[in-house]
Design a protein around this motif. Structure first.
Motif, PDB file in Angstrom:
ATOM      1  N   SER A  27       0.721  -1.551  -0.050  1.00 37.99           N
ATOM      2  CA  SER A  27      -0.028  -0.012   0.027  1.00 37.99           C
ATOM      3  C   SER A  27       0.850   1.200  -0.053  1.00 37.99           C
ATOM      4  O   SER A  27       0.266   2.400  -0.081  1.00 37.99           O
ATOM      5  CB  SER A  27      -0.988   0.028   1.282  1.00 37.99           C
ATOM      6  N   GLY A  28       2.276   1.183   0.168  1.00 34.38           N
ATOM      7  CA  GLY A  28       3.065   2.233  -0.169  1.00 34.38           C
ATOM      8  C   GLY A  28       3.527   2.598  -1.427  1.00 34.38           C
ATOM      9  O   GLY A  28       2.812   2.620  -2.358  1.00 34.38           O
ATOM     10  N   ALA A  29       4.991   2.679  -1.649  1.00 37.40           N
ATOM     11  CA  ALA A  29       5.687   3.002  -2.874  1.00 37.40           C
ATOM     12  C   ALA A  29       5.115   1.864  -3.837  1.00 37.40           C
ATOM     13  O   ALA A  29       5.206   2.082  -5.173  1.00 37.40           O
ATOM     14  CB  ALA A  29       7.038   3.080  -2.873  1.00 37.40           C
ATOM     15  N   SER A  30       5.023   0.536  -3.296  1.00 39.83           N
ATOM     16  CA  SER A  30       4.607  -0.310  -4.213  1.00 39.83           C
ATOM     17  C   SER A  30       3.174  -0.088  -4.888  1.00 39.83           C
ATOM     18  O   SER A  30       3.081  -0.812  -5.833  1.00 39.83           O
ATOM     19  CB  SER A  30       4.698  -1.787  -3.517  1.00 39.83           C
ATOM     20  N   ARG A  31       2.459   0.748  -4.505  1.00 39.44           N
ATOM     21  CA  ARG A  31       1.313   1.079  -4.957  1.00 39.44           C
ATOM     22  C   ARG A  31       1.231   2.108  -6.217  1.00 39.44           C
ATOM     23  O   ARG A  31       0.215   2.030  -7.125  1.00 39.44           O
ATOM     24  CB  ARG A  31       0.199   1.523  -3.985  1.00 39.44           C
ATOM     25  N   ALA A  32       2.611   2.684  -6.216  1.00 40.96           N
ATOM     26  CA  ALA A  32       2.450   3.849  -7.418  1.00 40.96           C
ATOM     27  C   ALA A  32       3.556   3.693  -8.361  1.00 40.96           C
ATOM     28  O   ALA A  32       4.692   4.199  -8.232  1.00 40.96           O
ATOM     29  CB  ALA A  32       2.893   5.118  -6.622  1.00 40.96           C
ATOM     30  N   THR A  33       3.625   2.485  -9.109  1.00 45.08           N
ATOM     31  CA  THR A  33       4.614   1.814  -9.972  1.00 45.08           C
ATOM     32  C   THR A  33       3.832   2.227 -11.337  1.00 45.08           C
ATOM     33  O   THR A  33       2.712   1.991 -11.459  1.00 45.08           O
ATOM     34  CB  THR A  33       5.159   0.618  -9.796  1.00 45.08           C
ATOM     35  N   ALA A  34       4.597   2.089 -12.555  1.00 51.23           N
ATOM     36  CA  ALA A  34       4.248   1.922 -13.642  1.00 51.23           C
ATOM     37  C   ALA A  34       4.286   0.407 -14.321  1.00 51.23           C
ATOM     38  O   ALA A  34       3.996   0.017 -15.347  1.00 51.23           O
ATOM     39  CB  ALA A  34       5.146   2.579 -14.668  1.00 51.23           C
ATOM     40  N   VAL A  90      -2.606   6.984 -10.507  1.00 49.48           N
ATOM     41  CA  VAL A  90      -2.424   6.332  -9.323  1.00 49.48           C
ATOM     42  C   VAL A  90      -1.306   7.467  -8.300  1.00 49.48           C
ATOM     43  O   VAL A  90      -0.411   8.053  -8.995  1.00 49.48           O
ATOM     44  CB  VAL A  90      -1.600   4.975  -9.144  1.00 49.48           C
ATOM     45  N   THR A  91      -1.568   7.475  -6.912  1.00 52.60           N
ATOM     46  CA  THR A  91      -0.643   8.117  -6.223  1.00 52.60           C
ATOM     47  C   THR A  91      -0.083   7.414  -5.109  1.00 52.60           C
ATOM     48  O   THR A  91      -0.516   6.412  -4.683  1.00 52.60           O
ATOM     49  CB  THR A  91      -1.378   9.320  -5.651  1.00 52.60           C
ATOM     50  N   GLY A  92       1.146   7.626  -4.588  1.00 50.44           N
ATOM     51  CA  GLY A  92       1.737   6.873  -3.498  1.00 50.44           C
ATOM     52  C   GLY A  92       2.793   7.419  -2.889  1.00 50.44           C
ATOM     53  O   GLY A  92       3.704   8.415  -3.600  1.00 50.44           O
TER      54      GLY A  92
END
Length: 363
Positions: free
Chosen positions: A40-47, A295-297
């Motif tokens: 739910s952190g940086a792993s949520r905002a990837t391409a 998406v944001t994160g």
């Protein structure tokens, strides 16, 4: 409530899950603590891109080469299929200094195992026909870039970690660490351990300070990826493409363009206007397509854009794997392997001194 565990991993993103899996697979008793949901952190905002070439950063490239091999081997170990569709990675150079920097960096990239080369402007346009009439001098091209699915990777590591014996606890934020006593405090009680692994991404800075380690991590940065309206019929598929001067990164996803360009900062509307202007200049056939938030994160970052991975021996031991600066998905398998090897005292198979905190990296 008090419980014992040999190793406590803090952070349930792709880095923490990789560490938990590799430790548990090696026979270590592992408990992973995640403040929210897994991924739910940086792993949520990837391409959803895994690649091996990171310009000017051969250390990250070496981690990515090792990680990409691990992703391809997932069907055998841990035994889970991952989506991997090769698309290639194209970096557009519009200034002579960019070409010179690529050529200077190339030997180190090749030594790291990266398959990348310099191609001319005509070949770059053949690979990405959407490129407009920009002053394109040359481009870097690496075929080893793949579209995957970050959610699938997070899920695969979670399943594999639990199957190997790890305990994964979500909705369980860490409130304090007493590393000398080997205690991790959570809202649900205290956990004792003979090793603590900090893989908490954007929340790592305060945790590592509790352990007496000074990592110069930035404040959490909010990443935003945008998506366009549906692309015109007949729009070709393209490599993941980076415009080096502006940082505009694009790829096709579900008939739309997925776009990243740095960080929005406090003036989000101004940033969006800049993205739209750069998109229209670089890809004029797409000018006028509306942009929407995909998406944001929150993302962690280090000063040199290279992860911090290191080991403060114990007992109790303290290990850290953080500051991936947007490279986490591409570096996760190798990061988990290095955490395991540092904890167990094994040969990590690469020089890890470049990843540890040091005066050179903090200065």
């Amino acid at each position: 409530m008090s419980a014992g565990s040999r190793a406590v991993v803090i952070g349930g993103g792709v880095i923490g899950l990789s560490a938990a899996y590799h430790l548990a697979e090696a026979g270590v008793e592992v408990t992973l603590l995640e403040r929210g949901a897994l991924g739910s952190g940086a792993s949520r905002a990837t391409a959803d891109v895994v690649r091996s070439y990171f310009a000017g950063n051969p250390v990250s490239s070496a981690l990515a080469v090792r990680s990409l091999a691990a992703y391809h081997a997932f069907p055998e170990r841990p035994g889970i299929e991952l989506p991997l569709r090769r698309v290639g990675y194209l970096v557009l150079f519009t200034e002579p200094e960019q070409v010179a920097a690529f050529e200077a960096d190339l030997p180190a990239q090749q030594a790291a195992g990266v398959n990348v080369g310099l191609i001319g402007a005509d070949e770059a346009r053949q690979r990405n026909p959407l490129i407009g009439d920009i002053p394109l001098r040359a481009a870097a091209y690496s075929p080893d870039a793949f579209i995957s699915d970050t959610t699938a990777i997070v899920s695969a590591y979670a399943v594999a970690a639990e199957k190997a014996g790890a305990t994964l606890r979500t909705g369980c934020p860490v409130t304090a660490i007493d590393i000398e006593a080997g205690r991790v405090q959570t809202a649900e009680g205290e956990i004792s351990a003979d090793a603590v692994v900090c893989a908490a991404g954007a929340w790592s800075a305060s945790l590592v300070r509790c352990a007496g380690v000074d990592l110069p991590l930035t404040e959490p940065i909010e990443q935003e990826l945008l998506t366009t309206d549906p692309l015109p019929p007949g729009t070709p598929d393209i490599p993941v493409t980076l415009h080096a001067a502006s940082g505009l990164l694009v790829r096709v996803r579900d008939g739309r363009l997925l776009i990243g360009m740095g960080y929005p900062g406090p003036d989000r509307e101004s940033w969006r206007r800049d993205v739209a202007a750069r998109l229209a200049e670089t890809y004029p056939s797409l000018a006028g397509l509306a942009l929407h938030t995909a998406v944001t994160g929150l993302r962690d970052a280090s000063p040199d854009k290279t992860a911090f991975i290191g080991h403060q021996p114990g007992p109790p031991a303290f290990l850290y794997a953080t500051g991936f600066s947007g490279h986490g998905l591409c570096n996760a398998p190798a990061a988990g392997e290095l955490v395991r090897d540092l904890y167990l005292g094994r040969d990590p198979g690469m020089d890890v001194t470049a990843l540890a905190v040091s005066p050179r990296r903090t200065g």
